[in-house]
Design a protein around this motif. Sequence first.
Motif, mmCIF file in Angstrom:
data_model
loop_
_atom_site.group_PDB
_atom_site.id
_atom_site.type_symbol
_atom_site.label_atom_id
_atom_site.label_comp_id
_atom_site.label_asym_id
_atom_site.label_seq_id
_atom_site.Cartn_x
_atom_site.Cartn_y
_atom_site.Cartn_z
ATOM 1 N N ASN A 136 0.836 -1.244 -0.214
ATOM 2 C CA ASN A 136 -0.012 0.114 -0.054
ATOM 3 C C ASN A 136 0.665 0.663 0.520
ATOM 4 O O ASN A 136 2.181 1.439 0.652
ATOM 5 C CB ASN A 136 -1.495 -0.005 1.690
ATOM 6 C CG ASN A 136 -2.108 -1.414 1.538
ATOM 7 O OD1 ASN A 136 -2.793 -1.146 0.486
ATOM 8 N ND2 ASN A 136 -1.719 -2.533 2.114
ATOM 9 N N ARG A 143 -2.465 0.212 -4.139
ATOM 10 C CA ARG A 143 -1.623 -1.039 -3.936
ATOM 11 C C ARG A 143 -1.854 -1.923 -5.276
ATOM 12 O O ARG A 143 -2.309 -1.396 -6.031
ATOM 13 C CB ARG A 143 -2.873 -1.350 -2.985
ATOM 14 C CG ARG A 143 -4.285 -2.182 -3.668
ATOM 15 C CD ARG A 143 -5.038 -2.517 -2.659
ATOM 16 N NE ARG A 143 -6.381 -3.286 -3.132
ATOM 17 C CZ ARG A 143 -7.317 -4.173 -2.525
ATOM 18 N NH1 ARG A 143 -6.739 -4.043 -1.038
ATOM 19 N NH2 ARG A 143 -8.893 -4.302 -3.200
ATOM 20 N N LEU A 147 -9.645 2.937 3.012
ATOM 21 C CA LEU A 147 -9.711 2.937 1.829
ATOM 22 C C LEU A 147 -10.490 2.919 1.179
ATOM 23 O O LEU A 147 -11.589 3.434 1.024
ATOM 24 C CB LEU A 147 -9.986 1.202 1.902
ATOM 25 C CG LEU A 147 -8.514 0.457 3.630
ATOM 26 C CD1 LEU A 147 -9.621 -0.892 3.253
ATOM 27 C CD2 LEU A 147 -7.818 1.279 2.566
ATOM 28 N N GLY A 186 -7.424 -4.816 4.024
ATOM 29 C CA GLY A 186 -6.981 -3.530 4.893
ATOM 30 C C GLY A 186 -6.870 -4.143 6.160
ATOM 31 O O GLY A 186 -5.698 -2.926 6.816
ATOM 32 N N THR A 237 -0.989 -5.210 3.745
ATOM 33 C CA THR A 237 -2.235 -5.414 4.236
ATOM 34 C C THR A 237 -2.158 -6.515 3.892
ATOM 35 O O THR A 237 -2.114 -7.358 2.701
ATOM 36 C CB THR A 237 -2.742 -4.338 4.354
ATOM 37 O OG1 THR A 237 -3.170 -4.416 2.840
ATOM 38 C CG2 THR A 237 -2.874 -3.032 5.004
#
Length: 2021
Positions: free
Chosen positions: A860, A942, A926, A881, A877
Amino acid sequence: MLQLVVESAKINPPLSPPPRPCVSAYFRDVKKRTHEVEGNNPTWNETLIWHLWDRPLQNDSFLQIILRDLGSTKKDRFIGLATVMLQPLVKKPSEVLFVKDLTLLNHLMMSTDCTVTLQVALMRNQDIEKIGDGDLLGLSTRETARQELMVPSYTMPVALSMKPQHFQVRVKVFEGRQLMGNNIKPVVKVVIGGYQHNTRIKMGNNPFFNEIFFQNFHEVPAKFFDETILIQVMNSTLMRFNAEIGRFQTDIGFIYHSPGHTLMRKWLGLCQPNEPNNGVRGYLKVTICVLGVGDQALVDQKPPYAADDTTTKIFKSTVVPINMAYLQFFIYCAEDLHLKKHHLVSPMLEVELIGEKLKTNVLSQTENPIWNQILTFQIQLPCLSSYIKFRILDCPKNSCRDEIGTVSLFLNQISSTGAEIEGPYSGFLPSFGPSFLILHGGKKAPFRIQEEGTNISSSVKDGLAYRGRVFLELFTHVSSHQEFKRDLSSQVTSVERHQNRKKYGLCVIFLSCTMMPDFKDLIQFEVSIGHYGNKMDLSYKPLVSTTQCSPVIYDGNIYHYVPWYNSKPVVAVTSFWEDSSFRMNCLNLLYFTRDRLKANLDTLKSIRNPRDPALLPQWEKLLKELVEDCKHPLPCMTDKLKATDLDKKRWQLRSRLLQELAQKAKQVKPRNMVATVEDWLYRLNAVLPEPQMTLPDVMIWLMSKEQRVAYAQVPAHSILFSPTGALHSGRFCGKIQTLLLQYPEGEGQKDTLPAHLRVCMWLGNVTDSKDLQLLRQGEVVVYAETYENQAKYKDQWGQQGLYRCPNFSDVMGHKALPKEDFHVPQGWHWQGKWTVEPQRRLLLNIDINKSQVLEEVYENQWRDTAGAWVPAAIPNTDVNGDPVEARENVKCPQGWHVKENWVVELNHAVDDEGWEYGVGIEPSGLPQVWNSVEKTYYSCRRRRWVRLRCRNHGKLSLEQETLSFLQLHHPSQAEEEEGWEYGTFGSKFHLNPQPQSRFRRRCWRRRLALNRDKGIAPIFLLEGSMSLDLKEQARKEENRRLTQGPDKTIRSYWRPAPEDIHPYDLPFIYCIFNRPHYYQLFCYIYQARNIMSYQFQTSQVLFIRLVFLNYSQCTQALRSSAAPTWAQTLIFQHLLLYEDPEDTKASPPLVVLELWQQDSQGKETLWGRSMWSPVVWLDVQNRILPPLRWHPLVKLPGEEECEILVSCELILETEILTWGLRNMKRVRSPQLLVECLEESLQTEPIRDFQTNPNFTQSVLFLTLFMPMEDVYAPSLTLKVVDNQDFGRQTVVGQANINSLQPYFCDPWADDYVPPQLPMLSVKKYQKLLDYLYEKFWLSPSKTQDEYHHEVDWWSKLFWATGDVKSLQYKYKDYHTLKVYDCELEAVPAFKGLQDFCETFKLYQEEPKLDSPVVGEFKGLFRVYPFPEDPKVPKPPRQFLVWREKEDFPQECLVRVYMVRAINLQPQDSNGLCDPYVILKLGQTKMGNRDKYHPNTLDPIFGIMFELSCIIPLEKDLEIQLYDFDLFSPDDKIGTTVIDLENRLLSGFGARCGLSKSYCQSGPFRWRDQMTPSFLLERHAKQKGLPPPLFSPEEDTVFYNGKNFKLQSFEPTPPTLHYLGPKKERLALYLLHTQGLVPEHVETRTLYSDSQPGIDQGKVQMWVDIFPKKLGPPGPPVNIRPRKPRRYELRCIIWKTAQVDLRRTLTSGISDIYVKGWMVGLEKDMQKTDIHYYSLTGESTFNWRFIFSMDYLAAEHMCVQSQKEYIWSLDPTVIKFPARLIIQIWDNNVFSTDDFLGVLELDLFDMPLPARHASKCSIRMMETDSKWPYFLQYKHFSLFKKKTVTGWWPSQVLDGGKWRMSGKVKMTLEILSEKEALIRPAGRGQSEPNQYPTLHPPLRPNTMFLLRSPITIFCRIFWKRYHFKIIIAIIILFLALMLFNFIYSTPNYLAMSWIKPKLRLNAPIKISTNIINQPNLSNVHSPILTSQHLNLNPTIDHELKHLQGPMNHLQDIFPELPAPRD
């Protein structure tokens, strides 16, 4: 067919190890094989069969025999082969070819020393019939399937479920008999489930009601069956409180579980419960019927006043078994009554039996009440109730609000009628105890269907929670209530021996818990038996009854499981109960017998082919084992001190049943095997239940958050240990079993099961547990456990930051458990130190069943202030997340290796570097949507890194592989870092620390050991707490709380429980397994069938999910279809099971197969589930592939949806008759698409569907490979495709044929006839038919009117219904018809009228809820072998190209005869309806609304409708019945539909039924279009036979190869002159032998959309179809209803005699008069004048009663039409029997008249009168005469005798019994209306006073008699006290004689002793006086005598003078006898 019997073989030299040989035989490339047998000299005696079909044996035919060893390491090792030439069978086919010791050849074709012995025979069809090797299973599978297919799809009964369903209750009240009471006016009150209905008020003791009541319910079956039906007969003339004559009561569940759900025409005994000594108060004849959805009401063909109901036998106790009995309940005490926590109850026991309730006293504030009370019920035997219900209520302050517990005692378990035994066994009366009944309450179990074969009603449901027990005893006695008395105090002391307790131990080992939903909280299991083990109940000693709390782990698919692995939790519960081992031993032995019989029956059912060689061996095995099991003696009850009377009686019943079954098993023949064994199983199940079960069931509760979520209930006897042997122990005692947990009623998720639990259980006396070893492996250990908790504070783990959370606590963190606070229980000691437990239970083990795993980490990044991408705050992650370890730090677990290093995943919507972008949204930060294109406003990105990890198979030891498999840490890890798990309370813990982890804990445990052996299993000695004293512990908790101080932040981490439910600290018991065992599971999933495709959408896909423990896999997804075929093998590798392999083989885990459907959005829905045990092979070398089996897929218990097939092929050809499509709306040019397996065919489109919906191409041929076995027969799919504009094709409907097996045929068979199309047009015989029609039907008949008044069509109907009192007609045998109590299509002999083509319903692909059926396909299938070799001749075709198909569409004339309707559903508020008929055929609608029948539920229509139609365009005849309403729209009563096309095309001649005789005139004329001879010729052509040849004399015919003579059918020539010629009569006789449809009346059921599936009534009718191309039809049948004839009854009351006089203190005089009326005509009541001052009970009247009535002679009923109320719109027609009632009354001036007697005479069946009054007795009116038949009083019909005169007795009810109260002399004369006009007469003595003339009676003047004192004395005193007066005179005379004797004796003695001398004078004087004294008396005596003598002649003279005119009647009416005394 060719039959090969493989007897035996010899293998030489012998092989070692012993081989497992089998024989394979080849004949014409078709392989058959035997089963394998171990040994070098195997013996099979197995039969193999080949069908020859069309190819007979040739000279070069041969059999090839191959012997193989299947047990060899080399697969199918070859031993030898041989060839058997079949030429001897060709020459001599009737002989058997014996081949003994046939030498086998090896691979080099050299002889070996191995031999085989065979028998070969050629079997023909006739040989098979002689042998009798027919359908040994009963009806063959093929025929069964075909019959099911032929019968139309009428509404089938729906299985009961927990959902509300439609039900209907019908109660029809016919009549009453012998109702108690004088001058009563009875009315019947019917209460159905709280809804009340009343009949009309009648008069007399034998009233006739003939009324029916309906009540509809929409209720849950369990609740509906608890409702009662109360029938009361009331006397409407009395006040309500004392108006009840008698009552009868039953529950609805009893009626529903009776045969046919009906009590048909039963006489019910009426009684008064409040007055039990009164006995039976009368009889009432009723029919009670309870119907569910799809249930058919039984058709009652008898008239309401049937002949057999008037016989005297109906009141016998054998037919009406009315015995009054008394049930006495001795209520002693109860124990352990709990309702709420910390609440003492005030219990009161309530006993309920058929609505009547009795209650005990209320005892306040006690859990163990002692009542010692007696409750008494009065019942009838047999009792029409299912159970007795007991309820204990909590009644504080006498307000009973809460129910503590309930229990039901089933009457069929505590009594016996003797029907269980076929021999001489009379049964026994209800009895029970003294014993305990177990109470339950609280949450209830969901409704489940009762077990097959059991007769226990499942309607009564008690709760799941144990609420205590009640101790009681039940006695039944038939004597009077006052006569039966028992001393309760002595009973109390005698039953104390039943309460002696012993200590029992319960042990449960939990092996696995799988298929669970996702429980967010920790779960645990609680085991309890009664209150013992219930952690909510603190009044009992703490026990180890719960497992340790555990999380549920995701299994990688959709389910979760509890990760116990090698540490299996164990619970041990001790309890105290009575010793009932003698009872349980008997029960378990019966269960063993039942289970073995059921298992053998299931195996027998699996053999579907009746010619399977394995059938007879399995049958013999079943009989052998049944005889062995029945010979095991049941433990004797007679010598047991604690055995109750019920124990002894049921022991006797069970023993007799076992002896009877053993005897039957020895004598039974191999016929109807399945039905025979099912009957045995049913009878065995009937005696299985044990009502005196004192041990409660074992409850296993799944608990979450201290709440009970789901449960499993295990009967205690099934796990009870018996030291006497394994047969007496429970079937699951010490064995592994699988329990399916379920939610309580109304809780849990729908269509889901909470868990599958595998357990091993043991229950028994603790003294028998010394060497307790439940499993072959595993060590039982006891641990004390506590959890060490740490928090992360300033990046350091420690106690800081825990706040109020204890350093050491329980698993929930609620209670502090320091190590030093644990104290060793008494008798135990510590073994070892505190150690850390590896937390295997809490691992997220999702890689269990995977050999390779794809690991992923998301990298990320986010934008900084300068817009550059930098690592995010949480750089690594998962997909959701949540933070994970960096990919560089992710280590490969032990036992795995990395195949590919970390790479970026580019196969998704990402850019070329693998990034995806989005806008971060708070609070998670997110994005909601990711995009593959970077934009300036995106703040997050990501990318996914993946690597493949693979398992190292075979490179590690078993121990290392197990550690790798469990993902355990290396044992060398430091102790301070061992065993930690990370997370927070209230959520799941993880093995590895996460970046956000702030809390961790680990489990410490210390082992406990027993000090010394006490002869009891150690686990049963763990009772009590291990913690400190509770007060000391509370003090420590308070000190700890004060030292820590207050802090508000601690609430976020730890919160103490609001109320500690279980404050004890108990150890935990585990069963530790040292090493696991590895398994592989192979599951081959082939195909599913019977899936209702109309419930799927085309966009959906189907797949199978296979679940085994915590492992699961899925098949590939297929498009939705009726029979999806996967043909896929699912393999599970590396399965771990810890128990011993032998335990696993005995009780393997269940395989769960689920069918799922998935829509286009990916949503998955469960469609069905199937569970079964896999076959376990511990030795792979001996493994044999198990055969494929069909397993039912069930969504809910009791609801079977479809089947799945979880191998020999033969080329077969399917020939398909495509006839046409019907009822397809909005289609243009449809065509048919046929799909089977991978093949498909289609027809040509129907171009003009609206004009001709038949296909132009009639036959399709489909050749495919298909298995011959029935179980593997594939399904076939039919689709209708509509061709639209622009080439578009749309599937508008489809149907599925589940199996083609019913359509298999042998086209080469001699007796096989292919379907033929009937000929429906005539050209050659048209002129002949016109001539016959003009000659026989159009010409007037002279004799037709002769029979108009004698017989008609209704006479035929009553002859057919068996009415013995119908019109006696000597020629009725020539004119009979058949009355079917069902639809004509439902008659099995006619195969649903689909012998030519069948009807298949078509369904939509995307169904609608209201109407999924979119049309019908008409067609047929034939499947037969098709030779693969083109040189072999092909079989003949089954469906030819018929020229007759041009006759379609066919214009027809249809005549619909509506006869009557039966039991229609009421539509009006008065419980009646006003029905009329509407017919709909295509666009034609007929019927007249104005011709309705008012106020009736049984209308007689008697009308005929004639319609014209074109078949098949108008083929569905819809018959609707409506209820006429004046203002509101008419209500539809019901509808039935008839397919006219099936009747027209059927080869059974259903278009017009065959009459019994061929009549050319008269009321029964021939109505068909064709003569019988022409019909016979058409039938022969249709069957492929040559036409019949008649002789010139037309009395002989040659048909089907045989000569038939008319004389064989008519031994004597008929005298009827209107019968047809010989030729037609002979042809008609032959037609009746061909199985054609006779002249009939069918009974069709009406259904309504408002109550789907519920019978709305029946309609009797028939239909005639006449194709117009066959010529004009015959004359219609006149079925107009009969009209009643007017009759006049003349009743002359001459005199009475011996009438009971009104008795007072001063007189016995009555003023007599006679009253009379006809039943139903009470308004026309007549009475005579009054005969005053009758002193002797004699009276004369000479009075005439005249009654007019409308009488139906055929039904023996009178008819009256009248309006019930003034405001009634229409009159109501009432029918009642012709019954005369005569009453004798005493007239009073100032008070009501006194009733003196009654006489009831049925004019159709009345006793002959007595000619003299002296011969008249009450025996004339007896209904049950005990005299021989020749001495019984004869009965006659007044309608036949016309007139009769004589004496009849009158009766009166006195003291509950009927006695004679007088005699009446009458003359009864019946006259027709015409005769009454010719011979008129007036009522009474009014004019016209003639026929005969009645003179006023000359009555004696009794007033002057009353003036004479002597007469008054005689009338008042002498008549009443004459007996006492005579006795007084005799006593006075004797007293005077005695006084005289005493007075004279002294003088006499003195004179005789003294003897004085005689004197001459004095004695003479004295003598003179003595002599003269008598003379004085003689002077007066003549005078008195003369006065007395003169009185009698005077009176006699006057009486003779009065009687003189009476004798003059002979001159007036010479035909009547003169009145005589």
